[in-house]
Enzyme design. Structure first.
Site, PDB file in Angstrom:
ATOM      1  N   ARG A   1       0.840  -1.213   0.000  1.00  8.81           N
ATOM      2  CA  ARG A   1       0.000   0.000   0.000  1.00  8.81           C
ATOM      3  C   ARG A   1       0.868   1.253   0.000  1.00  8.81           C
ATOM      4  O   ARG A   1       0.455   2.320  -0.463  1.00  8.81           O
ATOM      5  CB  ARG A   1      -0.989  -0.002   1.172  1.00  8.81           C
ATOM      6  CG  ARG A   1      -1.898   1.221   1.172  1.00  8.81           C
ATOM      7  CD  ARG A   1      -3.184   1.044   1.957  1.00  8.81           C
ATOM      8  NE  ARG A   1      -2.996   0.424   3.242  1.00  8.81           N
ATOM      9  CZ  ARG A   1      -2.405   1.001   4.298  1.00  8.81           C
ATOM     10  NH1 ARG A   1      -1.952   2.228   4.214  1.00  8.81           N
ATOM     11  NH2 ARG A   1      -2.282   0.351   5.435  1.00  8.81           N
TER      12      ARG A   1
ATOM     13  N   ASP B   1      -4.377  20.360 -14.001  1.00  8.02           N
ATOM     14  CA  ASP B   1      -4.908  19.132 -14.578  1.00  8.02           C
ATOM     15  C   ASP B   1      -4.556  19.185 -16.063  1.00  8.02           C
ATOM     16  O   ASP B   1      -5.169  19.922 -16.844  1.00  8.02           O
ATOM     17  CB  ASP B   1      -6.426  19.043 -14.363  1.00  8.02           C
ATOM     18  CG  ASP B   1      -7.021  17.757 -14.954  1.00  8.02           C
ATOM     19  OD1 ASP B   1      -6.361  17.122 -15.790  1.00  8.02           O
ATOM     20  OD2 ASP B   1      -8.163  17.411 -14.578  1.00  8.02           O
TER      21      ASP B   1
HETATM   22  N1  PLP Z   1      -9.622  15.268 -15.146  1.00  5.07           N
HETATM   23  C1  PLP Z   1     -10.098  15.237 -16.396  1.00  5.07           C
HETATM   24  C2  PLP Z   1      -9.761  16.359 -17.328  1.00  5.07           C
HETATM   25  C3  PLP Z   1     -10.925  14.182 -16.817  1.00  5.07           C
HETATM   26  O1  PLP Z   1     -11.409  14.175 -18.070  1.00  5.07           O
HETATM   27  C4  PLP Z   1     -11.225  13.144 -15.901  1.00  5.07           C
HETATM   28  C5  PLP Z   1     -12.111  12.019 -16.281  1.00  5.07           C
HETATM   29  O2  PLP Z   1     -12.846  12.086 -17.244  1.00  5.07           O
HETATM   30  C6  PLP Z   1     -10.706  13.221 -14.613  1.00  5.07           C
HETATM   31  C7  PLP Z   1      -9.902  14.279 -14.273  1.00  5.07           C
HETATM   32  C8  PLP Z   1     -10.998  12.129 -13.616  1.00  5.07           C
HETATM   33  O3  PLP Z   1     -10.239  11.004 -13.930  1.00  5.07           O
HETATM   34  P1  PLP Z   1     -10.659   9.494 -13.572  1.00  5.07           P
HETATM   35  O4  PLP Z   1     -11.911   9.174 -14.327  1.00  5.07           O
HETATM   36  O5  PLP Z   1      -9.458   8.706 -13.999  1.00  5.07           O
HETATM   37  O6  PLP Z   1     -10.884   9.454 -12.102  1.00  5.07           O
END
Ligand code: PLP
Length: 392
Positions: free
Chosen positions: A64, A189
């Site tokens: 983990r 992101d």
């Molecule tokens: N960030 C973006 C831009 C996404 O498109 C997504 C999922 O569609 C996520 C985060 C979340 O990712 P996950 O589905 O792998 O949890």
């Protein structure tokens, strides 16, 4: 286990380091020292032997906290992002929420109004329960961001660029300067851009997050997330501890599949970008299309910033707004034969989604919008399928 590392080899010989595409294709050139295998074995063990004198000199004790199968994808991602360290986690949401959970209780965060909807909802929920204080602003406007950030109070600025599903573009360097001036961290992101198209740390970001479910894995068969830190500092160690104690770990098989996907990342992303640009241009003049949202089109409001901060392409994601409203959009999606009607993005197969349907009530997404994730099929086939679906 590691017998050869391409980056280190080039440093020793003073040669130019290999390009990112080479490092990705060869998984940094790692091979299995025991067998010479060019693919490292999957290690499913959950626990590790303690030395007779009670030490764990080999560095691992329980899966983990860590897993040898994480080493190669994390090292590759760290190199591609130009960061200090990376973590793979059980999903993109796990990666993102690990960052917010590492903040002190009541910390003020600023996030985009238009962003991945599940995370926006989660942040709003955390704020409603008093865990954090959150303001949602149009981060494509640095003035709006400057106004929202409070020096000494704001701990985190979160941005997504290009952002779901309007593909709005935020100036990473500008956002970093604003966050840092206020004493806050900037997290990006970068799922849509992937490390092929944008390197947020070079532009000043402190943390880069990916839903590795998308381009990094690329085959719609693994849910995973990643974080990369610009520095291995106290905050980064909180994230490392957060993965371990929160338990949001990736399975051994998934880590293997993720690395396998990352080895073809450049090929897939380059192809998707080229095709998305063609699809966007074909749709831009279409009589049944109201608007095409793609940063690669000069009329997109984020085009100039994207051209500055994205490398070699504008991504594989675009949206079209269909004339005739929601009904016409859903009817168009019903007629596609090659595109798959499904959520998610960044896989080898092209996907189409009526986005407002999945985001539900309160979404800022227009109801006539179809989100398109361009895969690696022949672009002519994708365009022809869209044209027949629009024609009805
Ligand atoms: N960030 C973006 C831009 C996404 O498109 C997504 C999922 O569609 C996520 C985060 C979340 O990712 P996950 O589905 O792998 O949890």
């Amino acid at each position: 286990m590691l017998s050869h590392n391409l980056s280190e080899a080039s440093m020793k010989t003073n040669r130019q380091p290999p390009h990112p595409a080479t490092l990705a294709a060869q998984g940094l050139g790692w091979t299995d020292a025991a067998t010479g295998a060019v693919v490292l074995p999957i290690q499913p063990a959950t626990t590790y032997i303690r030395d007779p004198d009670n030490q764990y000199r080999r560095g691992r004790n329980y899966a983990r906290a860590d897993n040898p199968g994480y080493d190669q994808p994390q090292a590759l991602l760290t190199t591609l992002e130009g960061g200090a360290a990376s973590l793979v986690l059980s999903s993109g949401m796990a990666a993102a929420t690990t960052v917010f959970r590492a903040l002190p209780v009541g910390a003020h965060v600023v996030a985009p109004k238009v962003m991945y909807h599940s995370l926006r909802r989660w942040i709003a929920g955390q704020a409603a329960e008093g865990h954090i204080a959150a303001d949602f602003v149009d981060t494509t406007s640095l003035d709006a961001l400057r106004e929202a950030v409070e020096p000494g109070r704001t701990r985190l600025v979160w941005i997504e660029t290009p952002a779901n599903p309007l593909w709005s573009v935020t100036d990473i360097a500008g956002a970093a300067a604003i966050a840092h001036k206020a004493g806050a961290l900037l997290a990006v992101d970068s799922t849509i851009a992937s490390p092929v198209l944008t390197r947020p740390i070079e532009l000043g970001a402190d943390i880069v997050m990916h839903s590795a479910t998308k381009y990094l894995n690329g085959h719609s068969d693994v849910i995973a997330g990643t974080l990369t830190g610009a520095r291995d500092d106290e905050f980064w160690q909180r994230l490392v501890a957060g993965r371990s104690s929160g338990g949001a770990i990736l399975g051994s098989l998934e880590a293997y599949l993720l690395l396998r996907g990352m080895r073809t990342l450049f090929l897939r992303v380059e192809r998707a970008c080229r095709s998305a640009q063609r699809v966007a241009e074909a749709m831009a003049g279409h009589k049944r299309v109201l608007e095409v949202l793609y940063p690669g089109l000069p009329r997109h409001p984020g085009h100039a910033v994207a051209a500055r901060q994205m490398i070699g392409g504008f991504g594989g994601m675009l949206s079209i707004r269909v004339k005739g409203g929601e009904e016409a959009a859903i009817a168009t999606a019903a007629r596609v034969e090659i595109w798959k009607r499904a959520t998610s993005l960044g896989g080898v197969e092209s996907l189409m989604e009526h986005r407002a349907s999945i985001e539900g009530a309160g979404t800022p997404v227009p109801s006539d919008l179809l989100r398109l994730s361009v895969g690696i099929e022949d672009a002519d086939d994708l365009i022809a399928d869209l044209e027949q679906a629009l024609a009805g």
